[in-house]
Enzyme design. Structure first.
Site, PDB file in Angstrom:
ATOM      1  N   ASP A 396       0.827  -1.202   0.000  1.00  0.00           N
ATOM      2  CA  ASP A 396       0.000   0.000   0.000  1.00  0.00           C
ATOM      3  C   ASP A 396       0.866   1.259   0.000  1.00  0.00           C
ATOM      4  OD1 ASP A 396      -2.298   1.539   0.114  1.00  0.00           O
ATOM      5  OD2 ASP A 396      -2.538   1.351   2.283  1.00  0.00           O
ATOM      6  N   ASP A 399       2.670   4.536  -4.330  1.00  0.00           N
ATOM      7  CA  ASP A 399       2.461   5.371  -5.515  1.00  0.00           C
ATOM      8  C   ASP A 399       3.098   6.733  -5.192  1.00  0.00           C
ATOM      9  OD1 ASP A 399       0.482   5.366  -3.553  1.00  0.00           O
ATOM     10  OD2 ASP A 399      -1.170   5.138  -4.956  1.00  0.00           O
ATOM     11  N   ASP A 454      -8.675   3.553  -2.759  1.00  0.00           N
ATOM     12  CA  ASP A 454      -9.579   3.892  -1.652  1.00  0.00           C
ATOM     13  C   ASP A 454     -10.872   4.496  -2.190  1.00  0.00           C
ATOM     14  OD1 ASP A 454      -7.483   3.033  -0.121  1.00  0.00           O
ATOM     15  OD2 ASP A 454      -6.810   5.035   0.449  1.00  0.00           O
TER      16      ASP A 454
END
Length: 787
Positions: A396, A399, A454
């Site tokens: 997670d 990015d 998300d």
């Protein structure tokens, strides 16, 4: 940096006298012709044009022998296809390359490179090859060609652009569920892949211009074929996606805000209610985050007292549940691990420390583009995670963006999972599983799944996931999933039920929510629970069908879910259709994504289709009205394609709970031969890479009131528990059934046949109408005729 590279390349050519103000008028010299292609040159700059496979043309512009190493888009383990030799002919300086799939012609008088398909239709033309010297790849195509690929959508970005691509596009990994690749393709039968770490695309007026690929030499591939063939070639160039473990075909519950007691209680309830589940993914909770002493890697002993010893994983393993956990790319400063990263320069260059949101302590991000960072990080993940029972990675927030929001690396997420993949493969034969929050082509080599970020809850957000999924697949990421139920917010019972039904027909089937949100079916009321449970159980009945497409993706580059344009590329109504998709080759699904819907419009492509639940048949090439039950929420618009061969198995509480000795094969024969490759292996290791698998082709064809069903000689060394196929051939009421010249034994009822020990046949009737059922030995070669 990019501008400097292009400037240097241009200066080299100017000094060599290769470029004039009107560079398009420069004549390229045919320097050589070889077994796979030819080389054009202008002084010290050369352009290599090589047909390296029947559907692949490799073009590489090299100024002054300044070659750039391949980017991570290209498989570093790829072997050159030197065995393939196209038909090469040349007259004077004109050269033609031919294969069964395409023809490539160089016309020296017009300085034009032309690519046509096997039928002679012009696909692409390059009339300005010297634009390569200025850092541009320019190709021309028919103005009405539908273009796809390049990039998808971020989690909260509108998907109004749909699946088609035009205008200015940027190929990048992006963030929050985005998928990207320097690859554009068309249902007209071609694609262009640029070997680079990022690029700009301009699609306008029958022209494709690619630039900003951050290298002085232009290196690209022109692919020709059907959509499936294009993605098959793409997988060969970029590398195959290794198979996930078989348990990953099942259902995953992910949760943020949990401890060991709640986890065990949840799983006990799943088992008591016989709601299948195979994987539980833990968020921040499993880690000793913020406690120092490698807390970003190790178990939290207060929340999970049996985690550090590995006992918890063994307890869950005994119940058929895998444990997977979140991994973050950042480390806290002032800790042993943070000090090590500082001392060894393992941080992203130039990044300033920041207070991370969970511990509120200062942190920095590891630079996974550095090999030494990958080795160190993965060793710790293996020591504290994998060795203690964490068998999959939820990566997670890698990015990577700078302070100004500019993407600083397309390969951080790729290299984060690459580090874990390579470490696990070096230490264990257990298959790697991961999900990640963005995708850059090449990542698929590292057992790399993508989830859509998300996302919000609600029907509008759920509907948008269809486009996000298909656009990700259209850049080469076949392993896609989402936070079922939505990450932000709390879904209604109806929304949750519909989300589960949607998720059951995606490659990665999972649920998740923000802190404190619980996504178990029984949390949303009895109506939603019943609908969700039915969808999950349907998924588990289809495990043999689903798993076969894992292998197909590994071998052929096309996975479980594919846009309808893959099989009907010339149907204009499907050009931008995300309302439905193929689930495998033989099922079309169009989940309900509107609140309170009572009627859904579904376009069925050419062919004959049968409703999975009602048995009603429809002619394709039309939009049909499908009734929707807005009270029970249990219906899923699901249609069987004519010619279908669909293996199913008894529903279990988890994948592999019991050996599967008999597989039921649903057959809907067509007047042309169709087939399905039944596949199995140990489901856990990489032994399939060395041939330890079982693969048997099943084929069927109808001829009026008769039909044939064949089982081919199997391949592979794996011996499955499977002993029989129970083959239901729908629409046929046989009077006799023969295997070659020998009549099979007839049984009075399907139940009597099923309980028999040997081969035979019977007739019966179900919601689809009359059928003839065969019981055949699995692994045997049979040619059965139904009269």
């Amino acid at each position: 940096m990019l501008a400097n590279i292009h400037a240097r390349a241009l200066m080299i050519l100017l000094l060599a006298g290769c470029v004039t103000a009107a560079h398009a008028s420069v004549t390229l010299e045919l320097r050589s012709v070889g077994a796979q292609g030819f080389v054009l040159a202008q002084d010290d700059a050369r352009i290599s044009v090589q047909m390296v496979a029947p559907g692949v043309l490799h073009v590489h512009y090299v100024p002054m022998d300044n070659k750039t190493p391949p980017s991570l888009v290209i498989d570093p383990q790829r072997t050159q296809a030197t065995r393939f030799k196209p038909q090469v002919s040349h007259t004077g300086d004109a050269v033609t390359l031919r294969s069964k799939r395409m023809t490539v012609a160089w016309n020296p008088k017009a300085d034009t490179l032309m690519v046509t398909d096997a039928q002679g239709h012009t696909l692409l033309r390059q009339t300005d090859l010297m634009a390569l010297a200025q850092g541009r790849i320019e190709v021309e195509h028919a103005a009405d060609d539908a273009l796809y690929g390049i990039g998808g959508f971020e989690a909260n970005q509108p998907v109004t652009a749909g699946l088609l691509r035009d205008g200015k596009q940027v190929a990048q990994a992006g963030k929050q569920g985005h998928a990207g690749a320097p690859f554009v393709w068309s249902t007209a039968g071609y694609g262009v892949l640029v070997d680079c770490d990022g690029a700009a695309f301009d699609l306008v007026g029958g022209h494709i211009t690619m630039s900003d690929f951050d290298r002085g030499d232009a290196d690209y591939y022109i692919l020709v074929g059907t959509p499936a063939e294009l993605f098959g070639e793409l997988a060969k160039l970029s590398g195959p996606a290794p198979m996930f473990p078989k348990w990953a075909m099942g259902f995953t519950n992910s949760q943020w805000g949990i401890d060991q007691k709640e986890l065990l209680d949840i799983l006990k309830t799943y088992r008591a209610k016989h709601i299948p589940i195979d994987n539980f993914t833990l968020d921040f909770d499993w880690k000793a985050w913020g406690q120092g002493d490698y807390g970003e890697f190790r178990w939290n002993p207060e929340k999970f007292p049996d985690g550090p010893s590995g006992k918890l994983a063994k307890m869950l393993g005994a119940e058929g549940v895998q444990l997977t956990g979140i991994m973050k790319p950042r480390l806290l400063l002032g800790t042993t691990e943070g000090d090590y990263a500082t001392a060894h320069d393992l941080w992203i260059p130039g990044e300033q420390a920041y207070p991370e949101y969970f511990s509120h302590k200062q942190a920095k991000d590891v630079d996974f583009d550095k090999p030494e960072s990958r080795r160190w990080f993965a060793d710790l993940a293996m020591k504290y995670g994998f060795d203690k029972g964490i068998v999959g990675w939820w990566n997670d927030e890698a990015d990577v963006y700078g302070k100004d929001g500019t993407l600083t690396s397309n390969t951080q997420f790729l290299n984060m999972e690459r580090s874990l993949h390579d470490a696990q493969r070096a230490a264990s034969d257990k298959r790697v599983w991961s999900i990640n929050r963005n995708f850059w082509l090449g990542a698929q080599r590292y057992a790399y799944g993508l989830w859509s970020g998300d996302i919000d809850t609600g029907f509008a957000s759920m509907a948008a996931q269809r486009t996000r999924m298909l656009s990700a697949i259209e850049v080469g990421e076949m392993k896609w999933g989402m936070d079922g139920g939505g990450f932000n917010g709390h879904p209604s019972g109806e929304n949750y039920a519909r989300w589960i039904e949607f998720g059951a027909f995606t490659p990665i089937f999972r649920v998740h929510g923000t802190f404190g949100q619980k996504r178990q079916p029984w949390r949303y009321g009895p109506v939603a629970e019943a609908a969700a449970t039915a969808a999950i159980r349907l998924r588990y009945a289809l495990i043999p069908y689903i798993y076969a497409y894992q292998h197909s993706e590994y071998v052929h580059g096309v996975g479980l879910v594919r846009p309808l344009t893959f099989d009907w590329p010339h149907d204009p109504k499907l050009r931008n259709d995300a309302n439905a998709w193929l689930f495998g080759q033989w099922l079309l699904v169009s989940p309900v994504v509107e609140q309170g819907q009572t009627m859904k419009h579904v376009y069925l492509p050419a062919g004959t289709w049968t409703d999975w639940f009602s048995g009603k048949t429809y002619a394709g090439g039309q939009t049909i009205d499908v009734p929707v039950d807005a009270k029970t929420w249990r219906d899923i618009p699901l249609f069987i394609r004519e010619g279908a061969i669909i293996p199913t198995q008894p529903v279990m509480d988890y994948v592999g709970q019991h050996p599967v000795a008999t597989v039921t094969v649903q057959v809907f024969p067509s007047d042309h031969a169709t087939h399905f490759d039944y596949y199995d292996d140990d489901g856990e290791t990489y032994a399939y890479e060395q041939g330890a698998y079982f693969l048997q082709r099943l084929s069927a064809q109808r001829d009026g009131d008769e039909a044939t069903f064949r089982t081919a000689k199997p391949s592979g060394s794996y011996q499955p528990a499977l002993r029989h196929y129970l083959v239901k051939v729908h629409g046929i009421t046989a009077a006799t059934v023969r295997a070659k010249d020998v009549a099979l034994e007839h049984y009075p009822t399907p139940a009597a046949l099923e309980s028999a020990t040997g081969e035979g046949w019977a007739t019966g009737h179900d919601r689809y109408g009359a059928f003839t059922v065969l019981k055949l030995d699995a692994g045997a070669t049979r040619d059965v005729t139904l009269h």
